[in-house]
Design a protein around this motif. Structure first.
Motif: not given
Length: 184
Positions: A18-19, A72-74, A148-149
């Motif tokens: 996603s980044s 995925q993480y933010d 950030d990600t």
């Protein structure tokens, strides 16, 4: 998208996160003859590779898609690791942050390789560790800053179907002959 050029005949499993970053994973049997590993990273101003060698893996039972799960993480400073599969599970974490300088894997997860730093105009870190066995999540990877990600990939390295973990070349902690490692 990264493509594996050599050794030939093996397909890389590529994912766009996603980044916007691409990550590609390939598994193949190592025959001990050496040779170069060559990746083609078209239209990339910066790229990095990480090679991990696992002795005793069983490529005949390894699926072409060796990535078992991606999360995925933010905006996090802790990443819950994916559930470990059977055999040996490799955790590969890609994190984007200008401040990341350190991290701690949970107990039972053995660090294997890291690349912290600048890639072009980005500060991207690539961290790898593994754990033998199966069960629930191995715990959290703790980062020394909020990133950030981040993405956590779990990759399964299958061994022979005897329920024992795969012997990890050079691992004096988890691969102890007669204790955790059995010669067949």
């Amino acid at each position: 998208m990264p493509q594996l050029i050599a050794p030939s005949g093996f397909i890389a499993q590529a994912h766009q996160l996603s980044s916007g970053h691409w990550i590609a994973v390939a598994t193949w049997p190592y025959d001990g003859r050496g040779g170069d590993v060559v990746w083609h990273v078209q239209d990339s101003t910066s790229a990095t590779t990480m090679n991990l060698v696992y002795r005793g893996g069983d490529i005949s039972s390894t699926p072409v898609a060796s990535v078992q799960e991606i999360r995925q993480y933010d905006g996090v400073n802790r990443l819950p690791l994916n559930s470990a599969g059977g055999f040996t599970t490799v955790f590969l974490v890609l994190a984007e942050s200008v401040d990341l300088t350190g991290y701690a894997w949970p107990d039972g997860v053995l660090p294997r390789a890291e690349q912290l730093g600048d890639f072009g105009s980005l500060d991207v870190s690539l961290l790898a560790a593994d754990t033998p066995g199966t069960g629930s999540s191995a715990g959290d990877l703790v980062l020394d800053t909020t990133v950030d990600t981040a993405a956590c990939l779990s990759i399964q390295v299958r061994g022979v179907n005897d329920g024992r973990p795969t012997w990890i070349l050079g691992d004096t902690t988890a691969s102890v002959l007669g204790t955790t490692t059995v010669l067949g």
